[in-house]
Design a protein around this motif. Sequence first.
Motif, PDB file in Angstrom:
ATOM      1  N   VAL A 166       0.823  -1.211   0.000  1.00  0.00           N
ATOM      2  CA  VAL A 166       0.000   0.000   0.000  1.00  0.00           C
ATOM      3  C   VAL A 166       0.858   1.263   0.000  1.00  0.00           C
ATOM      4  O   VAL A 166       0.625   2.193  -0.778  1.00  0.00           O
ATOM      5  CB  VAL A 166      -0.950   0.003   1.218  1.00  0.00           C
ATOM      6  N   THR A 167       1.868   1.303   0.876  1.00  0.00           N
ATOM      7  CA  THR A 167       2.649   2.532   1.056  1.00  0.00           C
ATOM      8  C   THR A 167       3.829   2.642   0.101  1.00  0.00           C
ATOM      9  O   THR A 167       4.356   3.735  -0.103  1.00  0.00           O
ATOM     10  CB  THR A 167       3.176   2.619   2.496  1.00  0.00           C
ATOM     11  N   ARG A 168       4.267   1.504  -0.453  1.00  0.00           N
ATOM     12  CA  ARG A 168       5.412   1.500  -1.373  1.00  0.00           C
ATOM     13  C   ARG A 168       6.644   2.120  -0.715  1.00  0.00           C
ATOM     14  O   ARG A 168       7.353   2.931  -1.319  1.00  0.00           O
ATOM     15  CB  ARG A 168       5.078   2.264  -2.654  1.00  0.00           C
ATOM     16  N   ILE A 169       6.898   1.752   0.535  1.00  0.00           N
ATOM     17  CA  ILE A 169       8.090   2.242   1.225  1.00  0.00           C
ATOM     18  C   ILE A 169       9.339   1.905   0.418  1.00  0.00           C
ATOM     19  O   ILE A 169      10.271   2.693   0.330  1.00  0.00           O
ATOM     20  CB  ILE A 169       8.175   1.639   2.641  1.00  0.00           C
ATOM     21  N   TYR A 170       9.354   0.724  -0.151  1.00  0.00           N
ATOM     22  CA  TYR A 170      10.380   0.374  -1.128  1.00  0.00           C
ATOM     23  C   TYR A 170       9.789  -0.588  -2.141  1.00  0.00           C
ATOM     24  O   TYR A 170       8.797  -1.271  -1.879  1.00  0.00           O
ATOM     25  CB  TYR A 170      11.637  -0.212  -0.472  1.00  0.00           C
ATOM     26  N   ARG A 171      10.394  -0.594  -3.327  1.00  0.00           N
ATOM     27  CA  ARG A 171       9.921  -1.422  -4.426  1.00  0.00           C
ATOM     28  C   ARG A 171      11.077  -2.234  -4.987  1.00  0.00           C
ATOM     29  O   ARG A 171      12.239  -1.970  -4.672  1.00  0.00           O
ATOM     30  CB  ARG A 171       9.312  -0.549  -5.525  1.00  0.00           C
ATOM     31  N   ILE A 172      10.768  -3.198  -5.824  1.00  0.00           N
ATOM     32  CA  ILE A 172      11.810  -4.000  -6.460  1.00  0.00           C
ATOM     33  C   ILE A 172      12.708  -3.077  -7.286  1.00  0.00           C
ATOM     34  O   ILE A 172      12.227  -2.248  -8.056  1.00  0.00           O
ATOM     35  CB  ILE A 172      11.188  -5.096  -7.349  1.00  0.00           C
ATOM     36  N   GLY A 173      14.009  -3.221  -7.104  1.00  0.00           N
ATOM     37  CA  GLY A 173      14.975  -2.368  -7.787  1.00  0.00           C
ATOM     38  C   GLY A 173      15.491  -1.229  -6.932  1.00  0.00           C
ATOM     39  O   GLY A 173      16.524  -0.632  -7.253  1.00  0.00           O
ATOM     40  N   ASP A 174      14.781  -0.907  -5.830  1.00  0.00           N
ATOM     41  CA  ASP A 174      15.236   0.162  -4.936  1.00  0.00           C
ATOM     42  C   ASP A 174      16.448  -0.300  -4.132  1.00  0.00           C
ATOM     43  O   ASP A 174      16.632  -1.491  -3.876  1.00  0.00           O
ATOM     44  CB  ASP A 174      14.121   0.568  -3.964  1.00  0.00           C
ATOM     45  N   ARG A 175      17.244   0.678  -3.710  1.00  0.00           N
ATOM     46  CA  ARG A 175      18.375   0.401  -2.832  1.00  0.00           C
ATOM     47  C   ARG A 175      18.007   0.862  -1.430  1.00  0.00           C
ATOM     48  O   ARG A 175      17.684   2.034  -1.232  1.00  0.00           O
ATOM     49  CB  ARG A 175      19.631   1.120  -3.332  1.00  0.00           C
ATOM     50  N   ILE A 176      18.054  -0.078  -0.490  1.00  0.00           N
ATOM     51  CA  ILE A 176      17.637   0.244   0.868  1.00  0.00           C
ATOM     52  C   ILE A 176      18.716  -0.168   1.866  1.00  0.00           C
ATOM     53  O   ILE A 176      19.559  -1.025   1.576  1.00  0.00           O
ATOM     54  CB  ILE A 176      16.303  -0.438   1.244  1.00  0.00           C
ATOM     55  N   GLN A 177      18.662   0.465   3.027  1.00  0.00           N
ATOM     56  CA  GLN A 177      19.563   0.116   4.125  1.00  0.00           C
ATOM     57  C   GLN A 177      18.725  -0.064   5.375  1.00  0.00           C
ATOM     58  O   GLN A 177      17.944   0.813   5.743  1.00  0.00           O
ATOM     59  CB  GLN A 177      20.615   1.198   4.343  1.00  0.00           C
ATOM     60  N   VAL A 178      18.879  -1.213   6.025  1.00  0.00           N
ATOM     61  CA  VAL A 178      18.118  -1.493   7.231  1.00  0.00           C
ATOM     62  C   VAL A 178      18.937  -2.403   8.138  1.00  0.00           C
ATOM     63  O   VAL A 178      19.471  -3.419   7.699  1.00  0.00           O
ATOM     64  CB  VAL A 178      16.745  -2.141   6.897  1.00  0.00           C
ATOM     65  N   LYS A 179      19.098  -1.984   9.369  1.00  0.00           N
ATOM     66  CA  LYS A 179      19.784  -2.772  10.394  1.00  0.00           C
ATOM     67  C   LYS A 179      21.158  -3.247   9.920  1.00  0.00           C
ATOM     68  O   LYS A 179      21.525  -4.415  10.076  1.00  0.00           O
ATOM     69  CB  LYS A 179      18.924  -3.965  10.810  1.00  0.00           C
ATOM     70  N   GLY A 180      21.921  -2.335   9.320  1.00  0.00           N
ATOM     71  CA  GLY A 180      23.275  -2.661   8.899  1.00  0.00           C
ATOM     72  C   GLY A 180      23.378  -3.398   7.583  1.00  0.00           C
ATOM     73  O   GLY A 180      24.481  -3.703   7.127  1.00  0.00           O
ATOM     74  N   VAL A 181      22.246  -3.699   6.954  1.00  0.00           N
ATOM     75  CA  VAL A 181      22.248  -4.390   5.663  1.00  0.00           C
ATOM     76  C   VAL A 181      21.910  -3.386   4.570  1.00  0.00           C
ATOM     77  O   VAL A 181      20.917  -2.669   4.662  1.00  0.00           O
ATOM     78  CB  VAL A 181      21.224  -5.548   5.640  1.00  0.00           C
TER      79      VAL A 181
END
Length: 210
Positions: free
Chosen positions: A40-55
């Motif tokens: 619903v919110t599209r916080i991230y999508r396929i192809g996006d670059r994300i960083q979470v908890k050191g990853v």
Amino acid sequence: MVWVDDPKEIVLVIGIIWGAIFVALRGLIQNMVGSLILMVTRIYRIGDRIQVKGVYGTVMDIGVFRTTLMKLDEESGDHPTGQITTIPNGILFRETITNTSRELSFRGDEIRITLPFSANIQKTRELLVDIVSRHTVEIQDKAAREIEHMSDRKYLPEFGTEPTVFVHLDKHQILMVVKYYTESSRRAEIKNGIVEEISQVIPGILDVER
């Protein structure tokens, strides 16, 4: 047939059972709800670059329970490491997720060079700004337009998109840090081009940190 003298004991037992079931299924429920929130919110999508908890990585797939990432080496300019990892979708309830691809197509980057005290600081500064500007001029213009567009919808502090050089003096050497904005999807390519030209044009460099 089981007889219970106090009906409150039945309520207590049922409560304990439901509590145990909830604890056992809490992670599963969080992951399922997290998946719905992502849809619903599209916080991230396929192809996006994300960083979470050191990853830090590129989103390869968003499943019902988990998200699959291709890990990136941020130190080498977001070069894919070949390592694939997964994170539970419910992690968005517990951790901050940084999306470097959403809304803005650029991100900040920097290059550090070490010079001897005999180096001409002013001339080196001018060379650095000139080199980086030529490699990022299109990105600077695009970033300025994106910032202006976003500022119409959200608050953004004012900041320029031109390269900036900071100078730090050590006991034995000079450290110059050039900060600039680069295209997120081409970060490694752009940085490599800048570093190669810096190494060829600026004399007396002791070290270059990407």
